[in-house]
Design a protein around this motif. Structure first.
Motif, mmCIF file in Angstrom:
data_model
loop_
_atom_site.group_PDB
_atom_site.id
_atom_site.type_symbol
_atom_site.label_atom_id
_atom_site.label_comp_id
_atom_site.label_asym_id
_atom_site.label_seq_id
_atom_site.Cartn_x
_atom_site.Cartn_y
_atom_site.Cartn_z
ATOM 1 N N GLU A 49 -0.761 -11.710 -7.639
ATOM 2 C CA GLU A 49 0.433 -12.269 -8.114
ATOM 3 C C GLU A 49 1.653 -11.569 -7.293
ATOM 4 N N SER A 50 1.292 -10.186 -7.202
ATOM 5 C CA SER A 50 2.262 -9.613 -6.329
ATOM 6 C C SER A 50 1.901 -8.016 -6.010
ATOM 7 N N TRP A 51 2.643 -7.526 -5.017
ATOM 8 C CA TRP A 51 2.141 -6.296 -4.679
ATOM 9 C C TRP A 51 3.506 -5.556 -4.229
ATOM 10 N N ARG A 52 3.460 -4.190 -4.272
ATOM 11 C CA ARG A 52 4.674 -3.380 -3.755
ATOM 12 C C ARG A 52 4.072 -2.128 -3.170
ATOM 13 N N ALA A 53 4.719 -1.562 -1.878
ATOM 14 C CA ALA A 53 4.264 -0.434 -1.549
ATOM 15 C C ALA A 53 5.737 0.419 -1.220
ATOM 16 N N ILE A 54 5.584 1.506 -1.793
ATOM 17 C CA ILE A 54 6.860 2.667 -1.486
ATOM 18 C C ILE A 54 6.431 3.835 -0.441
ATOM 19 N N ILE B 137 2.573 -3.905 6.886
ATOM 20 C CA ILE B 137 2.084 -3.952 5.727
ATOM 21 C C ILE B 137 1.561 -5.363 5.118
#
Lengths: 532, 532
Positions: free
Chosen positions: A405-410, A508
């Motif tokens: 559905e979604s992904w995020r990297a910090i 990414i």
């Protein structure tokens, strides 16, 4: 004095002595013993183990080899120099170390270039001949087989042919079984070798060997030229390892002798082990095997041009000079924008997917590959992604094990100097919505871990999978457009490895795609039924 | 019909056509143009650019090369096949594409092995000869220079020498300037080449060329053997790139001709550029340059054995077949630091930094460079980072224009399918604390923008600076350790370009370092006084 065995042609390996002089190689005694076993398996006649006395590690190697290895084919050889100037052979400590090694064969290195005698040894031409004569005779009197390496022979012959030949004769008359002509600086070309070897053979009557370095890119050819001219002893190293550019590569030399000259120089069945042994030795020395090595390289029988593929469909011999199986290698078809229908069909066969001679289907796949390669994908090094693409075209829809559905990297570098790399993924698998977060040593590593944390409960098979290689390439955009990033990932599950590709506007996004494919393929491979 | 120029020896490069068939190479049109410029700089006589018509990317390459490159030495060559069986040359679409490319020289490939004519082309031996004759004649009538590649020549000669020679004659009589004998499957050994070339030369009177593949590890030697036998045209690729194992390597071939045969085949001064050009081309194709390539490899003149080192101290020629400077390479001692000191002093001079003959300082710099290169840095392609390192050692402290307190990048893929890349930096400049945030097309781009947004008010000079190139390489860790990421960045300010390097545990950290150096160097270069 021992009876000398009758042995027609010598395959003499110096991986452990000259090969170890390659920049980047640092062998432990254990490494050397392992390599010696591989070389013996391969069936070389002689294994030059090192320089006992001069190198403490080598002194230990010889002691342990005698105790631990039961050689099936090879004789162990100790390498060292002729006695020092002005010292008696029997009093020379380093000569004594050669005897103490217990090796049944000893190779002595001697200067045969007058300039080297004068500048490097700083002694007279006469004394150098005495050093040769006396050390050879002494070792023979102790029951050893002796070979004599004439260092810088070809340069020496060019400078002072008479003297160079005197060195050969001195060694021969004192009892050296083989006198090896060394192109130590590697500057020779094959056309120059023939005349020299023939003359030396005729003028001295010695049995001759050849030791070629690869500085002009002709070491293999120089070795064969010497054999053509009458040499019956070739010195080589596995994978061509050696000082500077390297030594004559054992593998193309013996392959030429067996497959092109029709000469048996290895035991029955040894040649088919060549690819395996080449890679095994590279593994021990911790160097990536050269993919483009003749005969044994991963790319040695990999076909790219569409024109070649269509001919190979008819008969592989049309574009291969030998059957790869003869050296333990295999043919591979590469899928790229150079591929055509024939490449796709052959690749499908290679992957176990029957394209059923369906021309429209194959045509569609060719188009999709070209489209995607234009967008930056490459399937040459991403068999698993290609297989997923194939299956999708054959089955009409993608196989999905999970839907993201979604992904995020910090990625953070904090004031106190610490780093943080954290990723969160939200996905659906088997009808369930999952939110998972993980940390890592970088954004991609963190995403990978988050994905696994999220999915491992639902797909326990993921636990066996591990990222083992990762490559990034920034692709230039055309004029005025942004560049694209391509990532290639290799994943392993303990039973094998597979490669996938991802393309995106940044590293990414591209990595994410490659990981997605990697796990989808891994689960397919593990026999899991696809379902979202 | 155009007057044919008189040109004694042809150095014909096919990196962009045959070289591109190497597994792992995937060239964009921009890559091809860059490589073409490097090859022209090197001074080859001919650059085979690709197969227009067959590969859309190649059609575009020829169009752009004509518009954008002003060749100083080379002529551009288009490659393609003879007309299809049963079609007239003037009606063949692919032949037309060759003419449309505008290349002044065209190389046609034709079958010269009877079996290939029958199995791969599926036509008669007579028709194949007509295909050769008519296509050559047609292209000549359109004012092009024509070369003819006899595919599988040596295998064809072995199978049916009469027919193979007929193909050569057909091409020659129709006006092909050079007929190239190709060892397409790469199975030949140098000893076999001579007789064939001499016979074909004598029997056909054609001007002959040689195209060797490296499957037996003898491509360079095979090329030279053909030259010895009378060929005056050699086909090679940079770094030996090519199908399967590869093609004859341009560099050892021309080095042998110039340095060993004493023949001028390149423009004055070109050979000294060889190492630089070999590495530059490897960089464009994004392949690690082979460290052990003859002449140009980083290890080609690196000396390890203690025996060699002490002799070299007396005279480098004792262990080198040529002076490395002649090919633009340098000698390296792997044991002592003597050569290290010399290179540092020379580089300092080059950069306008006087190291004042200070042995302790130079020694310290040598150590720092070795340390950093061990950690993954490379200064070969990052002059600006090296200069910063030098200045730091000379001045005793780093020059700082800004001090970064922390940075953070977030990459997101949202449920609605949109992407977000945002970065925030917190830093100090000229005594002021600044917090800046920016978005971009990826995490590194966002960081770059945030840095500039934060600093541009304080350092307006940054407005002229622009990132123009960005390369990522993942460096394999040794057994059991993590891999490292290295980033090389090129920055331009309208007046010139400079390169910096960064190393880190992931691509973001490595990029950050390279950017930090890039702006520090840029401001130094703009004459700004360093102050935090």
């Amino acid at each position: 004095m021992k009876d000398l065995p009758d042995d027609g042609f010598h395959v003499f390996d110096t991986t452990l002595r000259d090969g170890a002089q390659r920049e980047g190689i640092n062998l432990t005694v254990a490494d050397k013993l392992t390599i010696a076993r591989h070389l013996d398996d391969f069936g070389v006649g002689f294994i030059e183990g090192g320089w006992p006395g001069a190198n403490p590690r080598d002194t230990e190697f010889f002691a342990r080899a005698r105790a631990e290895i039961d050689f099936k084919h090879a004789q162990l050889v100790a390498f060292g120099a002729t006695r020092k100037a002005g010292v008696r052979a029997e009093d020379d400590a380093q000569v004594k170390a050669l005897l103490d090694s217990g090796a049944p064969v000893i190779t002595l290195v001697a200067k045969s270039h007058d300039r080297h005698v004068e500048l490097a040894l700083r002694t007279t031409l006469e004394e150098n001949l005495a050093m040769v004569r006396e050390t050879v005779a002494h070792l023979r009197s102790q029951g050893r087989r002796v070979f004599l390496d004439c260092e810088h022979f070809f340069d020496g012959y060019r400078a002072n042919a008479a003297y160079a030949k005197q060195v050969v004769s001195a060694a021969h008359e004192a009892g050296a079984e083989v006198v090896i002509l060394c192109d130590t600086n590697g500057g020779m070309l094959p056309g120059q070798i023939d005349a020299v070897v023939r003359t030396v053979l005729a003028d001295t009557g010695a049995r001759l060997g050849i030791h070629a370095q690869d500085d002009t890119g002709c070491a293999v050819a120089n070795t064969l030229a010497a054999v053509d001219a009458g040499a019956t002893h070739v010195q080589c190293t596995a994978n061509g390892y050696g000082e500077r550019v390297g030594n004559a590569n054992l593998f193309p030399v013996v392959a030429a002798l067996e497959l092109k000259y029709g000469r048996r120089v290895l035991p029955e069945g040894a040649l088919e082990e060549m690819t395996r042994i080449s890679h095994a030795i590279a593994e021990v020395v911790n160097l990536t095997p050269s993919t483009h090595q003749p005969y044994v390289g991963v790319s040695a029988f990999a076909h790219k041009a569409g024109l070649h593929a269509s001919a190979i469909k008819v008969d592989p011999d049309l574009y291969q000079h030998i059957d790869p199986e003869r050296v333990g290698n295999t043919m591979r078809m590469l899928v790229s924008d150079m591929a055509g229908r024939a490449s796709i069909e052959l690749k499908g066969k290679e992957l176990g997917i029957d394209l059923g001679g369906d021309r429209a289907l194959v045509g569609r796949i060719v188009e999709r590959v070209k489209e995607r390669e234009l967008a930056g994908y490459t399937y040459e090094a991403a068999d698993a992604s290609f297989e997923l693409l194939l299956r999708q075209e054959v089955e009409g829809r993608p196989r999905r094990f999970f839907r993201v559905e979604s992904w995020r990297a910090i990625v953070e570098d904090r004031p106190d100097g610490t780093h943080a790399n954290e990723a969160t993924v939200k996905l659906w698998a088997k009808g369930e919505r999952i939110v998972a977060t993980a940390e890592g040593n970088g954004p991609v590593n963190a995403l990978d871990r988050a994905l696994r944390v999220g999915l491992e409960r639902i797909y326990p098979q993921l636990a066996t999978m591990e990222l083992v290689d990762y490559k990034v390439r920034i692709l230039e955009g055309k004029h005025g457009t942004e560049s694209t990033t391509r990532v290639l990932v290799s994943t392993a599950d303990g039973q094998g490895e597979w490669s996938t590709v991802g393309v995106g506007e940044n590293v990414i996004a591209a990595s994410w795609q490659a990981l997605d494919d990697a796990y989808a393929y891994g689960l397919l491979r593990a026999g899991v039924d696809p379902q979202e």
